[in-house]
Enzyme design. Structure first.
Site, mmCIF file in Angstrom:
data_model
loop_
_atom_site.group_PDB
_atom_site.id
_atom_site.type_symbol
_atom_site.label_atom_id
_atom_site.label_comp_id
_atom_site.label_asym_id
_atom_site.label_seq_id
_atom_site.Cartn_x
_atom_site.Cartn_y
_atom_site.Cartn_z
ATOM 1 N N LYS A 183 -6.077 -14.023 -31.228
ATOM 2 C CA LYS A 183 -5.710 -15.294 -30.152
ATOM 3 C C LYS A 183 -5.508 -16.230 -31.061
ATOM 4 O O LYS A 183 -4.481 -17.016 -30.427
ATOM 5 C CB LYS A 183 -7.181 -15.627 -29.564
ATOM 6 C CG LYS A 183 -7.711 -14.667 -28.320
ATOM 7 C CD LYS A 183 -6.829 -15.106 -27.220
ATOM 8 C CE LYS A 183 -7.536 -14.447 -25.890
ATOM 9 N NZ LYS A 183 -6.571 -14.790 -24.642
ATOM 10 N N SER B 72 -8.863 -5.847 -31.247
ATOM 11 C CA SER B 72 -8.397 -6.974 -30.849
ATOM 12 C C SER B 72 -9.363 -8.091 -31.399
ATOM 13 O O SER B 72 -9.013 -9.197 -31.393
ATOM 14 C CB SER B 72 -8.219 -7.080 -29.150
ATOM 15 O OG SER B 72 -9.457 -6.926 -28.526
#
Length: 510
Positions: free
Chosen positions: A57, A311
């Site tokens: 992110k 992720s």
């Protein structure tokens, strides 16, 4: 958002000129020998869990913030998030010398709140859900002249996430058959698709979503953005009700497919990645590999090169208990059944004989009535075919059985409540509620409950998430049903009615 003027080539240019490496690292692309042997394909993981904030992110957050003009940076930025995006914005602001305000729900775990504070951001607690935190962040944007950093639906955020795709292209010179990308709002899958499909047109880009948060899958099927009434909470990093406007526009043209997987499959993926890489991913972080496994098995792929993006690894430690409990089911190595046996001496032993030499992983029983009993039993199996054969075997032996392997209520609640029958629980309606994990949530619920309604059943277990899953039985006299339905609409907690659930009738019915 009017961004149709941004062409695919312009997106690629922005990715190539991005300054994300001021804060991000070029994460490894790891070959996974154990997973490769297991699936009969060459499996690689793109290790975004090794970023400074343990998630991809920060790429999008930094790319957007680095492109702001000096006056906007001086005024400060605001974001709404309880997790990975918040930490990305906070780290980017720290590096750029900007003030960051992060709005999180009051239900956010303390470990996440502390991570945000440690990075120097101003933490604001507001509301019980992301939607409430988001609305407050947009209010602060207007009141204080801050710049809102969107978690996914902004061109510069998409371009920042797309640098993951550029790295995959650089790190693997051979053929890539498919890349699997976790999907929440769609920023990562949009960026990776734009990068890789322009550089390698033959590669398939497959988004992966949990079955209880499959907004992009449904939106692509309908050819318009769909808003889910509710989203699942297990893979909280991708719990988004509707895809972004720009991310959906891109996904419609550049994403080849979306694979939808169960929460049990995600638990199995966490376990399998640990067995190969000794890395413990959060559920959303293991989502892409769960989709890779499902896709490869469903299509019978062999000798393909498949890449999954790992992720994130911002996992609350308490969630490991649930993940371990559900992983065997996700691997299809456990069958969970309700088996009816006669209520007489020796019946247990006879059932064990009918199961053969299979290992019993769980056995729950309490006397129900004088004639027969329902037993909640877990049995180790090799795969779904053996599970089906087992059910047939029990049927041939005279045992009625109900397959609960995919029944969420059975696995979350009923397995812990076997034997909770009560003849006095008349007019009982049963609900599955999502309670915010904060002090006072139950008290607020009870304060609103009418005196004519009595709680007859209650089961809660902490799963390390921001919302608690509660099974609740309430005695509702028929003449008050309309008023009770109004109460449900006003109480503010998500719910589904389970009164007619077959597994509840077997184990908890009157």
């Amino acid at each position: 958002m009017n961004t149709t003027e941004i062409s695919p080539r312009e997106y690629l240019r922005r990715m190539r000129s991005s300054a994300v490496y001021n804060v991000a690292v070029r994460s490894p692309l790891d070959l996974c020998p154990v997973l490769s042997r297991r699936l009969g394909n060459r499996v690689l993981l793109k290790r975004e869990d090794q970023q400074p904030v343990f998630s991809f992110k920060l790429r999008g957050a930094y790319n957007m913030m680095a492109r702001l003009d000096a006056s906007a940076l001086e005024q400060g930025v605001v974001a709404a998030s309880a997790g990975n995006h918040a930490q990305g914005v906070a780290l980017a602001a720290q590096h750029l010398g900007a003030h960051a305000v992060i709005v999180v729900p009051r239900t956010a775990p303390e470990i996440k709140q502390e991570a945000i504070r440690r990075l120097g951001a101003e933490l604001v607690l507001h509301g019980d859900s992301y939607d409430e935190a988001y609305a407050h962040a947009r209010q602060l944007e207007r009141e204080r002249g801050l710049t809102f950093v969107h978690p996914y639906d902004h061109p510069d955020v998409i371009a920042g996430q797309g640098t993951v795709g550029l790295e995959i292209d650089e790190q693997h010179s051979g053929r890539i058959d498919a890349v699997f990308v976790p999907v929440g709002g769609g920023g990562l899958v949009a960026g990776v698709a734009l990068a890789l499909k322009q550089l390698r047109p033959d590669v398939k880009i497959v988004g992966v979503e949990p079955e209880d948060s499959d907004a992009l899958h449904r939106s692509l099927a309908a050819d318009e953005r769909i808003t889910l009434e509710r989203v699942g909470l297990f893979a909280d990093g991708v719990a988004v009700r509707t895809p972004g406007e720009e991310t959906f526009r891109i996904a419609r043209d550049w994403v080849d497919a979306v694979e939808v997987v169960s929460n049990d499959a995600i638990c199995a993926a966490v376990k399998e990645i640990f067995e190969d890489r000794r890395a413990v991913l959060e559920p959303a972080g293991a989502l892409a590999y769960a989709g890779l496994r499902s896709y490869a098995e469903r299509l019978g792929l062999r000798e393909h090169t498949l890449i999954a993006i790992a992720s994130g690894a911002n996992l609350n430690f308490d969630r490991l208990r649930t993940i371990a409990e559900r992983a065997q089911i996700g691997e299809q190595h456990e069958a969970v059944l309700a088996v009816t046996i006669p209520e007489r001496p020796g019946a247990f032993r006879q059932l064990c004989g009918a199961l053969g030499d299979r290992s019993v992983t769980e056995f729950n029983y309490r006397m129900g009535n004088a004639d027969e009993a329902a037993v909640f039993v877990g049995i180790q199996v090799r795969d779904s075919a053996e599970r089906a054969a087992l059910i047939d075997q029990l049927s041939e032996g005279g045992y009625a059985s109900l397959d609960l392997t995919d029944d969420e209520i059975a696995k979350t609640h009923v397995r812990h409540m076997v034997g909770g029958r009560c003849a006095a629980a008349t007019n009982e309606r049963v609900f599955h509620f999502d309670f915010p994990e904060r002090t006072g949530a139950l008290a607020e619920f009870l304060d609103r409950l009418h005196g004519a309604w009595n709680i007859s059943l209650f089961h809660y277990r902490n799963h390390g998430a921001e919302r608690g899953r509660v099974l609740c039985g309430i005695q509702v006299p028929p003449e008050t049903n309309a008023a009770f339905n109004d109460f449900l609409a006003e109480v503010g907690y998500g719910f589904t009615e389970q009164t007619d659930s077959q597994v509840l009738r077997l184990f908890l019915g009157r």
